[in-house]
Design a protein around this motif. Structure first.
Motif, PDB file in Angstrom:
ATOM      1  N   MET A  68      33.870  85.022  27.131  1.00 33.33           N
ATOM      2  CA  MET A  68      32.428  85.283  27.166  1.00 33.33           C
ATOM      3  C   MET A  68      31.873  85.108  28.576  1.00 33.33           C
ATOM      4  O   MET A  68      31.023  85.901  29.016  1.00 33.33           O
ATOM      5  N   ALA A 109      32.572  88.096  30.370  1.00 29.90           N
ATOM      6  CA  ALA A 109      31.670  89.171  29.931  1.00 29.90           C
ATOM      7  C   ALA A 109      30.324  89.082  30.642  1.00 29.90           C
ATOM      8  O   ALA A 109      29.734  90.105  31.011  1.00 29.90           O
ATOM      9  N   VAL A 155      30.885  90.598  34.072  1.00 26.91           N
ATOM     10  CA  VAL A 155      31.114  92.045  34.019  1.00 26.91           C
ATOM     11  C   VAL A 155      29.821  92.790  33.712  1.00 26.91           C
ATOM     12  O   VAL A 155      29.513  93.812  34.337  1.00 26.91           O
ATOM     13  N   LEU A 156      29.042  92.287  32.757  1.00 27.14           N
ATOM     14  CA  LEU A 156      27.799  92.958  32.382  1.00 27.14           C
ATOM     15  C   LEU A 156      26.773  92.972  33.508  1.00 27.14           C
ATOM     16  O   LEU A 156      25.887  93.831  33.545  1.00 27.14           O
ATOM     17  N   GLY A 182      25.850  85.390  24.402  1.00 23.94           N
ATOM     18  CA  GLY A 182      26.602  86.644  24.395  1.00 23.94           C
ATOM     19  C   GLY A 182      26.001  87.659  23.446  1.00 23.94           C
ATOM     20  O   GLY A 182      25.933  88.855  23.756  1.00 23.94           O
ATOM     21  N   VAL A 209      24.694  91.504  24.230  1.00 26.22           N
ATOM     22  CA  VAL A 209      25.175  92.675  23.496  1.00 26.22           C
ATOM     23  C   VAL A 209      24.013  93.405  22.832  1.00 26.22           C
ATOM     24  O   VAL A 209      23.897  94.637  22.922  1.00 26.22           O
ATOM     25  N   THR A 251      29.561  98.196  31.648  1.00 22.49           N
ATOM     26  CA  THR A 251      28.748  97.733  30.519  1.00 22.49           C
ATOM     27  C   THR A 251      29.555  97.754  29.228  1.00 22.49           C
ATOM     28  O   THR A 251      29.518  96.805  28.439  1.00 22.49           O
ATOM     29  N   GLY A 268      32.002  94.931  29.287  1.00 22.16           N
ATOM     30  CA  GLY A 268      31.300  93.669  29.043  1.00 22.16           C
ATOM     31  C   GLY A 268      30.955  93.478  27.587  1.00 22.16           C
ATOM     32  O   GLY A 268      31.120  92.376  27.030  1.00 22.16           O
ATOM     33  N   LEU A 279      34.165  92.683  25.708  1.00 25.01           N
ATOM     34  CA  LEU A 279      34.577  91.294  25.950  1.00 25.01           C
ATOM     35  C   LEU A 279      33.716  90.310  25.154  1.00 25.01           C
ATOM     36  O   LEU A 279      34.220  89.333  24.588  1.00 25.01           O
ATOM     37  N   SER A 280      32.402  90.572  25.114  1.00 22.05           N
ATOM     38  CA  SER A 280      31.505  89.714  24.346  1.00 22.05           C
ATOM     39  C   SER A 280      31.863  89.714  22.871  1.00 22.05           C
ATOM     40  O   SER A 280      31.909  88.656  22.224  1.00 22.05           O
ATOM     41  N   SER A 304      35.025  87.765  22.325  1.00 22.65           N
ATOM     42  CA  SER A 304      34.778  86.333  22.425  1.00 22.65           C
ATOM     43  C   SER A 304      34.180  85.790  21.135  1.00 22.65           C
ATOM     44  O   SER A 304      34.591  84.729  20.637  1.00 22.65           O
TER      45      SER A 304
END
Length: 294
Positions: A133, A136, A139-140, A256, A260, A278, A281, A284-285, A288
């Motif tokens: 997370m 993420a 990355v986001l 997270g 999202v 995006t 990310g 990944l979220s 997690s």
């Protein structure tokens, strides 16, 4: 830990925090006064409204124990310092980096405190989920990481955001671990303290323009009311969930989830085209949250 009731309450909590974030942006865009005083004005109004809604939800009852008074007023001070840090950091450097550090603080500080002070056992799978997370979050927000033109004091205020957002979560967790049946009193004390401190801040630094500062306009006022309603119910659910879910996992999932939700809303409602970063990310979220729910 993650039965259907907890999943539904967490989903609702995330939705409410997402709504609060959206309403905050609406207030910022519609506030008619100076941007420099928008946050303390909002905090004073928002604090009173959340306190009133919480009192009504509790049937007008308010009988906190002395520890809850200390916890609540302490977190009110922390919340004011957090809001002040948001203003000061945003004036000096990129918002993206301060957002990442703010989210890291909420997760990492709570994780360390739970392990070192409360003696919580943290599994390898949980640590992996939290690490995913945190990745993420980066990355986001990677597209906005630019440090050109950063002004003096920026990193001091960013560190203050890391710590205040972290210790806000720690105090919430501590109160629920020790006096779980006084969640309404805790919420009321936090936000009433925030309102009093914010109003005092305005009286000291902006006394001459106080009337103009609170003439915020109809749209900004409606946004503040909507944000306050979302916050009152979201914080109540958060404190209810803290009785069943460890703070470091709950804060990771909620933060997270808000990221999202916000990304999905921008795709669906604002018709924004998602970038590769995006999408990675968001993935990944989601991964997690799955890891943390196992």
């Amino acid at each position: 830990m993650w039965d259907i009731r907890i999943i539904l309450l967490t989903f609702l909590c995330v939705a409410l925090y997402t709504g609060q974030s959206f309403c905050n942006r609406l207030f910022s865009g519609n506030y008619k006064g100076s941007p420099d005083i928008a946050t303390p004005v909002f905090s004073s109004v928002y604090g009173v409204l959340v306190a009133v809604v919480t009192l009504l939800l509790n049937g007008g009852r308010f009988s906190p124990s002395l520890p809850t008074v200390f916890f609540g007023m302490g977190n009110g001070v922390i919340l004011f310092l957090y809001n002040l840090g948001m203003i000061q950091a945003a004036r000096r450097g990129p918002y993206t980096f301060q957002s990442i550090m703010m989210l890291f603080g909420n997760v990492v500080v709570c994780l360390l405190f739970a392990a070192l002070f409360w003696g919580d056992h943290i599994t390898g799978l949980q640590l992996l989920g939290i690490a995913v997370m945190l990745a993420a979050f980066v990355v986001l927000n990677a597209g906005g990481l630019r440090f050109t033109g950063v002004k003096k004091g920026y990193f001091f205020w960013v560190i203050s955001l890391f710590l205040t957002n972290g210790f806000y979560g720690v105090v919430m967790d501590a109160q629920q671990r020790t006096i779980s049946d006084e969640r309404n009193e805790m919420i009321l004390l936090i936000f009433l303290s925030l309102a009093v401190i914010s109003l005092g801040y305005m009286l000291i630094l902006h006394r001459n323009g106080l009337r103009e500062a609170y003439a915020m306009g109809k749209r900004a006022a409606l946004s503040a009311v909507a944000s306050s309603l979302c916050a009152a119910f979201a914080v109540y659910l958060l404190m209810l969930l803290l009785q069943s879910v460890p703070s470091y996992i709950l804060y990771t999932v909620v933060n997270g989830g808000v990221l999202v939700f916000s990304a999905v809303l921008s795709f669906v409602i604002l018709k924004e085209k998602p970038t590769k970063m995006t999408l990675v990310g968001v993935a990944l979220s989601a991964a997690s949250i799955v890891l943390l729910s196992l």
